[in-house]
Design a protein around this motif. Structure first.
Motif, PDB file in Angstrom:
ATOM      1  N   ALA A 102      11.102 -10.675 -17.518  1.00 22.70           N
ATOM      2  CA  ALA A 102      11.898 -10.741 -16.289  1.00 22.70           C
ATOM      3  C   ALA A 102      12.485  -9.377 -15.955  1.00 22.70           C
ATOM      4  CB  ALA A 102      13.003 -11.774 -16.445  1.00 22.70           C
ATOM      5  N   TRP A 103      12.916  -8.650 -16.982  1.00 20.99           N
ATOM      6  CA  TRP A 103      13.473  -7.320 -16.766  1.00 20.99           C
ATOM      7  C   TRP A 103      12.411  -6.356 -16.240  1.00 20.99           C
ATOM      8  CZ3 TRP A 103      16.008  -3.273 -15.706  1.00 20.99           C
ATOM      9  CH2 TRP A 103      15.709  -2.025 -16.261  1.00 20.99           C
ATOM     10  N   VAL A 119      -2.864 -25.189 -16.115  1.00 20.63           N
ATOM     11  CA  VAL A 119      -1.825 -25.957 -16.809  1.00 20.63           C
ATOM     12  C   VAL A 119      -0.464 -25.607 -16.219  1.00 20.63           C
ATOM     13  CG1 VAL A 119      -0.720 -26.410 -19.022  1.00 20.63           C
ATOM     14  CG2 VAL A 119      -3.192 -25.975 -18.923  1.00 20.63           C
ATOM     15  N   PRO A 120       0.330 -26.599 -15.773  1.00 20.78           N
ATOM     16  CA  PRO A 120       1.653 -26.301 -15.212  1.00 20.78           C
ATOM     17  C   PRO A 120       2.547 -25.626 -16.249  1.00 20.78           C
ATOM     18  CG  PRO A 120       0.991 -28.551 -14.688  1.00 20.78           C
ATOM     19  CD  PRO A 120       0.011 -28.039 -15.710  1.00 20.78           C
ATOM     20  N   VAL A 121       3.187 -24.531 -15.858  1.00 19.27           N
ATOM     21  CA  VAL A 121       4.064 -23.770 -16.744  1.00 19.27           C
ATOM     22  C   VAL A 121       5.405 -23.558 -16.038  1.00 19.27           C
ATOM     23  CG1 VAL A 121       4.437 -21.505 -17.822  1.00 19.27           C
ATOM     24  CG2 VAL A 121       2.209 -22.623 -17.996  1.00 19.27           C
ATOM     25  N   HIS A 122       6.470 -23.658 -16.814  1.00 16.58           N
ATOM     26  CA  HIS A 122       7.819 -23.461 -16.274  1.00 16.58           C
ATOM     27  C   HIS A 122       8.112 -21.967 -16.132  1.00 16.58           C
ATOM     28  CE1 HIS A 122      12.175 -23.808 -15.771  1.00 16.58           C
ATOM     29  NE2 HIS A 122      12.279 -22.870 -16.694  1.00 16.58           N
ATOM     30  N   PHE A 123       8.559 -21.574 -14.950  1.00 17.41           N
ATOM     31  CA  PHE A 123       8.977 -20.200 -14.702  1.00 17.41           C
ATOM     32  C   PHE A 123      10.414 -20.168 -14.210  1.00 17.41           C
ATOM     33  CE2 PHE A 123       4.387 -19.707 -14.476  1.00 17.41           C
ATOM     34  CZ  PHE A 123       4.164 -18.456 -15.035  1.00 17.41           C
ATOM     35  N   HIS A 124      11.089 -19.071 -14.518  1.00 19.83           N
ATOM     36  CA  HIS A 124      12.380 -18.761 -13.927  1.00 19.83           C
ATOM     37  C   HIS A 124      12.107 -17.920 -12.681  1.00 19.83           C
ATOM     38  CE1 HIS A 124      14.486 -20.068 -17.611  1.00 19.83           C
ATOM     39  NE2 HIS A 124      13.458 -19.518 -18.247  1.00 19.83           N
ATOM     40  N   TYR A 125      12.795 -18.238 -11.584  1.00 25.34           N
ATOM     41  CA  TYR A 125      12.470 -17.621 -10.302  1.00 25.34           C
ATOM     42  C   TYR A 125      13.742 -17.232  -9.547  1.00 25.34           C
ATOM     43  CZ  TYR A 125      10.914 -17.395  -5.406  1.00 25.34           C
ATOM     44  OH  TYR A 125      10.681 -16.996  -4.116  1.00 25.34           O
ATOM     45  N   ARG A 126      13.701 -16.075  -8.916  1.00 24.89           N
ATOM     46  CA  ARG A 126      14.817 -15.687  -8.038  1.00 24.89           C
ATOM     47  C   ARG A 126      14.291 -14.836  -6.888  1.00 24.89           C
ATOM     48  NH1 ARG A 126      16.850 -10.446  -8.529  1.00 24.89           N
ATOM     49  NH2 ARG A 126      16.088  -9.248 -10.324  1.00 24.89           N
ATOM     50  N   GLU A 127      15.032 -14.876  -5.783  1.00 23.37           N
ATOM     51  CA  GLU A 127      14.706 -14.089  -4.606  1.00 23.37           C
ATOM     52  C   GLU A 127      15.840 -13.122  -4.305  1.00 23.37           C
ATOM     53  OE1 GLU A 127      13.936 -16.604  -1.300  1.00 23.37           O
ATOM     54  OE2 GLU A 127      12.116 -17.489  -2.148  1.00 23.37           O
ATOM     55  N   SER A 128      15.513 -12.029  -3.634  1.00 29.57           N
ATOM     56  CA  SER A 128      16.517 -11.083  -3.158  1.00 29.57           C
ATOM     57  C   SER A 128      16.030 -10.519  -1.834  1.00 29.57           C
ATOM     58  CB  SER A 128      16.731  -9.952  -4.173  1.00 29.57           C
ATOM     59  OG  SER A 128      15.637  -9.045  -4.148  1.00 29.57           O
ATOM     60  N   GLU A 129      16.802  -9.649  -1.246  1.00 28.48           N
ATOM     61  CA  GLU A 129      16.383  -9.045   0.017  1.00 28.48           C
ATOM     62  C   GLU A 129      15.169  -8.135  -0.165  1.00 28.48           C
ATOM     63  OE1 GLU A 129      19.064  -5.849   1.452  1.00 28.48           O
ATOM     64  OE2 GLU A 129      20.293  -6.406  -0.289  1.00 28.48           O
ATOM     65  N   TYR A 130      14.877  -7.781  -1.406  1.00 27.30           N
ATOM     66  CA  TYR A 130      13.763  -6.860  -1.668  1.00 27.30           C
ATOM     67  C   TYR A 130      12.471  -7.580  -2.006  1.00 27.30           C
ATOM     68  CZ  TYR A 130      17.935  -4.038  -2.146  1.00 27.30           C
ATOM     69  OH  TYR A 130      19.148  -3.447  -1.927  1.00 27.30           O
ATOM     70  N   GLY A 131      12.543  -8.853  -2.346  1.00 28.59           N
ATOM     71  CA  GLY A 131      11.362  -9.604  -2.734  1.00 28.59           C
ATOM     72  C   GLY A 131      11.730 -10.674  -3.741  1.00 28.59           C
ATOM     73  N   TRP A 132      10.753 -11.118  -4.515  1.00 28.05           N
ATOM     74  CA  TRP A 132      10.998 -12.161  -5.505  1.00 28.05           C
ATOM     75  C   TRP A 132      10.535 -11.711  -6.896  1.00 28.05           C
ATOM     76  CZ3 TRP A 132       6.411 -13.180  -7.748  1.00 28.05           C
ATOM     77  CH2 TRP A 132       5.237 -13.032  -6.982  1.00 28.05           C
ATOM     78  N   VAL A 133      11.104 -12.377  -7.897  1.00 32.05           N
ATOM     79  CA  VAL A 133      10.793 -12.102  -9.305  1.00 32.05           C
ATOM     80  C   VAL A 133      10.670 -13.432 -10.028  1.00 32.05           C
ATOM     81  CG1 VAL A 133      11.657 -11.125 -11.468  1.00 32.05           C
ATOM     82  CG2 VAL A 133      11.980  -9.875  -9.325  1.00 32.05           C
ATOM     83  N   LEU A 134       9.720 -13.539 -10.934  1.00 31.08           N
ATOM     84  CA  LEU A 134       9.635 -14.729 -11.778  1.00 31.08           C
ATOM     85  C   LEU A 134       9.189 -14.331 -13.179  1.00 31.08           C
ATOM     86  CD1 LEU A 134       6.374 -15.568 -12.117  1.00 31.08           C
ATOM     87  CD2 LEU A 134       6.719 -16.402  -9.804  1.00 31.08           C
ATOM     88  N   ALA A 135       9.457 -15.220 -14.135  1.00 29.07           N
ATOM     89  CA  ALA A 135       9.094 -14.937 -15.528  1.00 29.07           C
ATOM     90  C   ALA A 135       8.937 -16.243 -16.294  1.00 29.07           C
ATOM     91  CB  ALA A 135      10.159 -14.067 -16.197  1.00 29.07           C
TER      92      ALA A 135
END
Length: 228
Positions: free
Chosen positions: A125-126, A179-195
């Motif tokens: 994520a980092w 295969v469905p996998v759990h991700f952590h997800y967030r959005e910001s004004e610059y785009g999105w990130v997931l891990a």
């Protein structure tokens, strides 16, 4: 996490000439600069992931990160538009970058003088968060302020990555090799990130802009050399 970058954040150094517009060609037709990039990915002991076959746009190798002993720890695969903050209209780019990261425990450093942190989903994520910042800093910002802005935003990204169960993140289920996998997800004004992590234990991070993360899927790359 103690890593160094093997190549630049975008593509390999420009070695083109009028006679050889792709760079200094090797026997197999791949430029010397691109060969260096491919060799970095081939040196990894873990598999690489990218967007699955539903994505039909351009793909490219970006960079690998290594530990002090030269071991490849992570790398990035770009999809869609090439990343740039210098060109007009860069804010309208459509891209997604997939970061694959080896899962490893706390271990001694290569020179024996210390220990390296374990790699976790937070590590991925980092990397994804800092990668997004590197290509989306406000182009209109004065260059004298850029470093301060990046330092501030990078520290924020680190804190967010260290708190994946916090309110800044939401849950998102996406397929990895079907295969469905759990991700952590967030959005910001610059785009999105997931891990998240693959069933095989590779940590995946991703970031993007202009492409919805909700419709993405990931798959193992069978032959990384096809990206050359």
């Amino acid at each position: 996490m103690e890593t160094t970058s093997r190549v630049g954040a975008g593509t390999a150094p420009d070695t083109t000439t009028a006679e050889d517009p792709q760079g200094t060609a090797t026997a197999d037709g791949v430029s010397a600069a691109r060969r260096t990039v491919v060799d970095g990915f081939l040196a990894a002991t873990f598999p690489w992931y990218g967007l699955d076959g539903a994505f039909t746009g351009p793909r490219r190798l970006m960079q690998v990160g290594t530990a002090a002993d030269g071991t490849v720890q992570h790398g990035s695969i770009g999809h869609g538009d090439e990343l740039s903050v210098r060109e007009a209209g860069a804010e309208k780019q459509r891209f997604a970058v997939v970061v694959s990261m080896a899962s490893s425990p706390v271990r001694r450093s290569g020179d024996g003088t210390g220990v390296l942190d374990a790699t976790t989903v937070s590590s991925a994520a980092w990397l994804a968060g800092s990668g997004l910042l590197a290509c989306t800093w406000p182009a209109q910002m004065d260059h004298s302020l850029r470093d301060d802005w990046l330092d501030q935003q990078t520290e924020t990204a680190f804190e967010l990555a260290d708190d994946l169960d916090g309110p800044a993140w939401s849950a998102l289920s996406l397929p990895v090799d079907g295969v469905p996998v759990h991700f952590h997800y967030r959005e910001s004004e610059y785009g999105w990130v997931l891990a998240g992590s693959t069933p095989e234990g590779v940590h995946l991070g991703a970031y993007g802009r202009g492409m919805s993360a909700y419709g993405l899927g990931f798959s193992l790359i069978e032959d990384i050399e096809t990206y050359a």
